[in-house]
Structure formats: structure tokens, C-alpha cells
Write a protein that holds these residues in place. Structure first.
Motif, mmCIF file in Angstrom:
data_model
loop_
_atom_site.group_PDB
_atom_site.id
_atom_site.type_symbol
_atom_site.label_atom_id
_atom_site.label_comp_id
_atom_site.label_asym_id
_atom_site.label_seq_id
_atom_site.Cartn_x
_atom_site.Cartn_y
_atom_site.Cartn_z
ATOM 1 N N HIS A 111 -17.430 -9.121 42.676
ATOM 2 C CA HIS A 111 -18.087 -8.749 41.105
ATOM 3 C C HIS A 111 -18.142 -9.557 39.536
ATOM 4 C CE1 HIS A 111 -16.568 -5.112 43.327
ATOM 5 N NE2 HIS A 111 -15.298 -5.448 43.353
ATOM 6 N N PHE A 112 -18.064 -10.668 40.230
ATOM 7 C CA PHE A 112 -18.071 -11.848 39.121
ATOM 8 C C PHE A 112 -19.544 -11.810 38.976
ATOM 9 C CE2 PHE A 112 -18.082 -16.214 37.131
ATOM 10 C CZ PHE A 112 -17.523 -15.494 36.560
ATOM 11 N N ALA A 113 -20.558 -11.249 40.254
ATOM 12 C CA ALA A 113 -22.438 -11.166 40.128
ATOM 13 C C ALA A 113 -22.239 -10.567 38.792
ATOM 14 C CB ALA A 113 -22.419 -10.560 40.360
ATOM 15 N N MET A 114 -21.271 -9.531 38.041
ATOM 16 C CA MET A 114 -22.043 -9.015 37.137
ATOM 17 C C MET A 114 -21.272 -9.177 35.583
ATOM 18 S SD MET A 114 -23.789 -6.340 37.259
ATOM 19 C CE MET A 114 -23.240 -5.182 35.528
ATOM 20 N N SER A 115 -21.051 -10.499 35.524
ATOM 21 C CA SER A 115 -20.024 -11.021 34.258
ATOM 22 C C SER A 115 -21.757 -11.194 33.699
ATOM 23 C CB SER A 115 -19.339 -12.348 34.933
ATOM 24 O OG SER A 115 -20.590 -13.449 35.293
ATOM 25 N N GLU A 116 -20.741 -11.204 32.380
ATOM 26 C CA GLU A 116 -21.949 -11.304 31.133
ATOM 27 C C GLU A 116 -21.128 -12.344 29.777
ATOM 28 O OE1 GLU A 116 -20.869 -7.575 28.323
ATOM 29 O OE2 GLU A 116 -21.343 -7.523 30.165
ATOM 30 N N THR A 117 -21.862 -13.147 29.317
ATOM 31 C CA THR A 117 -21.688 -14.154 28.312
ATOM 32 C C THR A 117 -21.561 -13.273 26.542
ATOM 33 O OG1 THR A 117 -23.292 -15.119 27.239
ATOM 34 C CG2 THR A 117 -23.730 -15.551 29.022
ATOM 35 N N PRO A 118 -20.191 -14.287 25.982
ATOM 36 C CA PRO A 118 -20.502 -13.484 24.481
ATOM 37 C C PRO A 118 -21.130 -13.134 23.986
ATOM 38 C CG PRO A 118 -18.574 -15.247 25.394
ATOM 39 C CD PRO A 118 -19.521 -15.293 26.534
ATOM 40 N N VAL A 119 -22.906 -13.548 23.590
ATOM 41 C CA VAL A 119 -23.682 -13.851 23.412
ATOM 42 C C VAL A 119 -24.161 -12.637 23.706
ATOM 43 C CG1 VAL A 119 -26.342 -14.530 23.374
ATOM 44 C CG2 VAL A 119 -24.541 -15.881 24.050
ATOM 45 N N TYR A 120 -24.339 -11.309 24.413
ATOM 46 C CA TYR A 120 -24.704 -10.673 25.053
ATOM 47 C C TYR A 120 -23.866 -8.937 23.608
ATOM 48 C CZ TYR A 120 -26.095 -6.306 27.257
ATOM 49 O OH TYR A 120 -26.441 -5.202 28.650
ATOM 50 N N LEU A 121 -22.743 -9.746 23.952
ATOM 51 C CA LEU A 121 -22.018 -8.576 22.570
ATOM 52 C C LEU A 121 -22.747 -8.970 21.387
ATOM 53 C CD1 LEU A 121 -20.259 -6.261 22.235
ATOM 54 C CD2 LEU A 121 -18.370 -7.734 22.326
ATOM 55 N N GLY A 122 -22.627 -9.872 21.669
ATOM 56 C CA GLY A 122 -22.633 -10.839 19.557
ATOM 57 C C GLY A 122 -24.464 -10.303 19.381
ATOM 58 N N ARG A 123 -25.212 -10.721 20.163
ATOM 59 C CA ARG A 123 -26.622 -9.783 19.339
ATOM 60 C C ARG A 123 -26.308 -8.873 19.321
ATOM 61 N NH1 ARG A 123 -29.978 -13.000 24.101
ATOM 62 N NH2 ARG A 123 -30.506 -15.200 22.728
ATOM 63 N N GLY A 124 -25.164 -7.823 20.514
ATOM 64 C CA GLY A 124 -26.126 -6.366 20.344
ATOM 65 C C GLY A 124 -24.776 -5.900 19.009
ATOM 66 N N VAL A 125 -23.746 -6.570 19.235
ATOM 67 C CA VAL A 125 -23.243 -6.162 17.161
ATOM 68 C C VAL A 125 -23.907 -6.452 15.842
ATOM 69 C CG1 VAL A 125 -20.753 -7.019 15.617
ATOM 70 C CG2 VAL A 125 -20.594 -6.632 18.638
ATOM 71 N N ALA A 126 -24.780 -7.641 16.314
ATOM 72 C CA ALA A 126 -24.892 -8.490 14.833
ATOM 73 C C ALA A 126 -26.440 -6.704 14.761
ATOM 74 C CB ALA A 126 -25.468 -10.136 15.314
ATOM 75 N N ALA A 127 -27.033 -6.642 15.728
ATOM 76 C CA ALA A 127 -28.062 -5.954 15.797
ATOM 77 C C ALA A 127 -27.345 -4.423 14.619
ATOM 78 C CB ALA A 127 -29.317 -5.847 17.018
ATOM 79 N N LEU A 128 -25.930 -3.634 15.233
ATOM 80 C CA LEU A 128 -25.559 -3.214 14.888
ATOM 81 C C LEU A 128 -25.808 -3.386 12.989
ATOM 82 C CD1 LEU A 128 -24.913 -0.410 15.324
ATOM 83 C CD2 LEU A 128 -22.312 -1.254 15.347
ATOM 84 N N ALA A 129 -24.854 -4.439 12.865
ATOM 85 C CA ALA A 129 -25.056 -4.607 11.581
ATOM 86 C C ALA A 129 -25.823 -4.613 10.542
ATOM 87 C CB ALA A 129 -24.474 -5.910 11.614
ATOM 88 N N ALA A 130 -27.255 -5.055 11.279
ATOM 89 C CA ALA A 130 -28.360 -5.067 10.104
ATOM 90 C C ALA A 130 -29.002 -3.705 10.778
ATOM 91 C CB ALA A 130 -29.684 -6.257 10.876
#
Length: 308
Positions: free
Chosen positions: A236-255
Motif C-alpha cells: 500500500h506504500f504505492a499509494m503514498s504521497e509527498t507533503p508537497v501534495y497537501l502543501g500545494r492544496g492548502v496554499a491554493a485554498l488560502a489563495a
């Protein structure tokens, strides 16, 4: 679907509490990439480590924010100390007179929960310490920072948890203390979503999927460059994601000037990606919580690629 423009957060001030590593670090960096001034707080500095004993520091996070295009400012703070948190907020007020974004990503409780113990068999003091680190810290920070945030309309509070509210509602997260901590953080965002709108504010909770944090990479004995080697240990580690993914999403939300439509919502990194068109560092868009429900939970035979 929309993406945030470069410098769309110029002039905005963010406090990312718990920005030493992982999701908090990348949320800070991605806000910086849009031009924000970001105060990065945590316990570990180049001169002093926290009880976790990790090498990452808040100064490194601040440097990364500045390198990304923002202004990064590191402040050592133990968010269990209300007076210290008030000092942090007073400094932000004195230097900028405003706070536009508060991100509560404080955790610091790795190794303080036991997956294989019932409540009555677990270590009570260790469990209570976990709850203080995971819950009291968020309360202390919001209590101190919200008077500054609501001074101007449009403020955003982001509570970072593990699992969406829908996912966690009918599932036990294996450990009594862990389950309670993560549910509490999500509920805090909902509670604030009832209090902030009259001041033009918005509150949401967010969650990454299977987060490929610095600690998780070490746990699997891999680096970011070799992370796929960890799939042999856990498919299931094949589905892992980097912290960049959430970081970009939160930044887009903030903007997003229309972010109030999400007030009170619990959003995953995949939800944010679908809304704003952001991707993980490798260009993929993993949806771990859908994979968790369909494949892990229901025993569906489907490759991870179908969920990326």
C-alpha cells in the motif's frame, strides 16, 4: 478548477504552527511559493532538539519558504506553553499588525501510542501526553492567534488531522488515544467554522493520505529518490504521497477568494487537488482515502495506479 497565481499571497501573513517537518513544513513552503510571509514555529532548532529527536529544524523550514519566493521566519515555540504562544502572536502583531492564515499542524506525538493495546492496558501518562501534544497545543494556538486573525475579514484557519471526518466517523483508528486526538482536531475545525463567519473567517480541516514524510521514509528505510523500494515492505506504500501534495492544496485554498464555500468542511489532499488542479511532486494525484475504502477496507483487487 483553478490554480493560484504566483505572488497571489503577497502581503499575506501566515502562522504555520508545527512547521518543523512533514505536512506543516510543505504547507509553509507552498504558501511562501505564492509570496506569503510565513512564521514557522516548532520545538526543534539548530541549537536544540525536541523530545522526538529528529534532525529537521524550523530554521530549515524558514529558509525553504524564503527560497520558494516568500519570507520565512522561524520562531521556537512549545505550543503547550500558552504564554510562549501569546509571545509569538504578539511578535506577529508588532511586525505586521495582521494574521491572515493560521495552520495548526502541531503533533509531536510519534511513538506515544500503541496500536496493539486496549485503553486499560496502555500507558495512561503517555496517552495523556499524546492528547496534550495533539489537542491542547491546537487550542492554545487558536486561543492566542484568533483575536489577531479576526481583526481583518477573510481569515483562514486550517486544522491538519489524519483522515477525513467522513472516513473517521465510523472507523476506529486502532488506538484509543490516537483515535480521540485525530477526531478532536477535525471537530475543532468544525467548531471554529461556527464562530468565524460573522468575522468573515473560514475554518476547515485537512488531511494528507499515506504521507511520505521524513519520518516515514526513515521507517521504510528509503529516501525520496528510492521510495518505491518500500512497496516490498508494504504494497500500500504505492499509494503514498509527498507533503508537497497537501502543501500545494492548502496554499491554493488560502489563495482562493471564494474559499468560504468550504467552511466547516473536512478535505483530503485529493479533494483539494480535484478542486484546484494541483498535483504531487511527481505530477500524480493520489486519492489514498478512496483507495483505503475501496481496496484495503473492501478487499477490492485493483492496482494503486488506478487511484493515482
Amino acid at each position: 478548477m483553478q490554480t493560484a497565481a504566483k505572488n497571489s499571497m503577497a502581503g499575506k501573513v501566515a502562522l504555520v504552527a508545527g512547521a518543523t517537518r512533514g505536512a506543516g513544513r510543505q504547507i509553509a513552503v507552498q504558501l511562501g511559493a505564492l509570496g506569503a510571509t510565513v512564521y514557522a514555529t516548532g520545538r526543534t532548532t539548530r541549537a536544540q532538539a525536541s523530545e522526538i529527536g529528529r534532525p529537521e529544524t524550523i530554521e530549515e523550514t524558514a529558509d525553504l519558504v524564503t527560497a520558494a519566493g516568500g519570507t520565512g521566519i522561524a520562531i521556537q515555540a512549545d505550543h503547550l506553553d500558552p504564554e510562549r504562544v501569546r509571545e509569538v502572536v504578539a511578535r506577529i502583531d508588532g511586525e505586521h499588525g495582521r494574521l491572515d492564515i493560521l495552520v495548526n499542524d502541531i503533533w509531536g506525538a510519534e511513538g506515544m501510542f500503541a496500536w496493539d493495546k486496549k485503553l486499560w492496558d496502555d500507558d495512561l501518562e503517555r496517552g495523556r501526553r499524546l492528547l496534550r501534544l495533539a489537542v491542547d497545543t491546537h487550542i492554545n494556538t487558536s486561543h492566542a492567534a484568533l483575536p489577531l486573525l479576526v481583526r481583518k475579514p477573510g481569515g483562514l484557519v486550517v486544522e491538519v488531522s489524519d483522515g477525513t471526518a467522513d472516513y473517521n466517523r465510523d472507523r476506529y483508528r486502532v488506538s484509543f488515544f490516537y483515535d480521540l486526538a485525530k477526531a478532536s482536531v477535525t471537530r475543532m475545525a468544525f467548531a471554529l467554522s461556527q464562530e468565524l463567519p460573522e468575522f468573515g473567517g473560514t475554518a476547515v480541516s485537512v488531511t494528507p493520505g499515506f504521507l511520505r514524510s521524513e519520518l516515514m521514509l526513515d521507517h521504510f528505510g528509503v529516501t525520496e529518490a528510492t521510495w518505491r523500494d518500500g512497496i516490498a515492505k508494504d504494497p500500500h506504500f504505492a499509494m503514498s504521497e509527498t507533503p508537497v501534495y497537501l502543501g500545494r492544496g492548502v496554499a491554493a485554498l488560502a489563495a482562493d477568494p471564494d474559499r468560504a464555500r468550504f467552511n466547516g468542511r473536512s478535505l483530503s489532499s485529493a479533494d483539494l487537488a480535484a478542486q484546484y488542479g494541483v498535483t504531487d511532486a511527481d505530477g500524480s494525484r493520489p486519492d489514498f482515502w478512496r483507495y483505503e475504502t475501496d481496496v484495503i477496507g473492501a478487499g477490492k483487487d485493483a492496482p494503486a495506479e488506478d487511484y493515482r
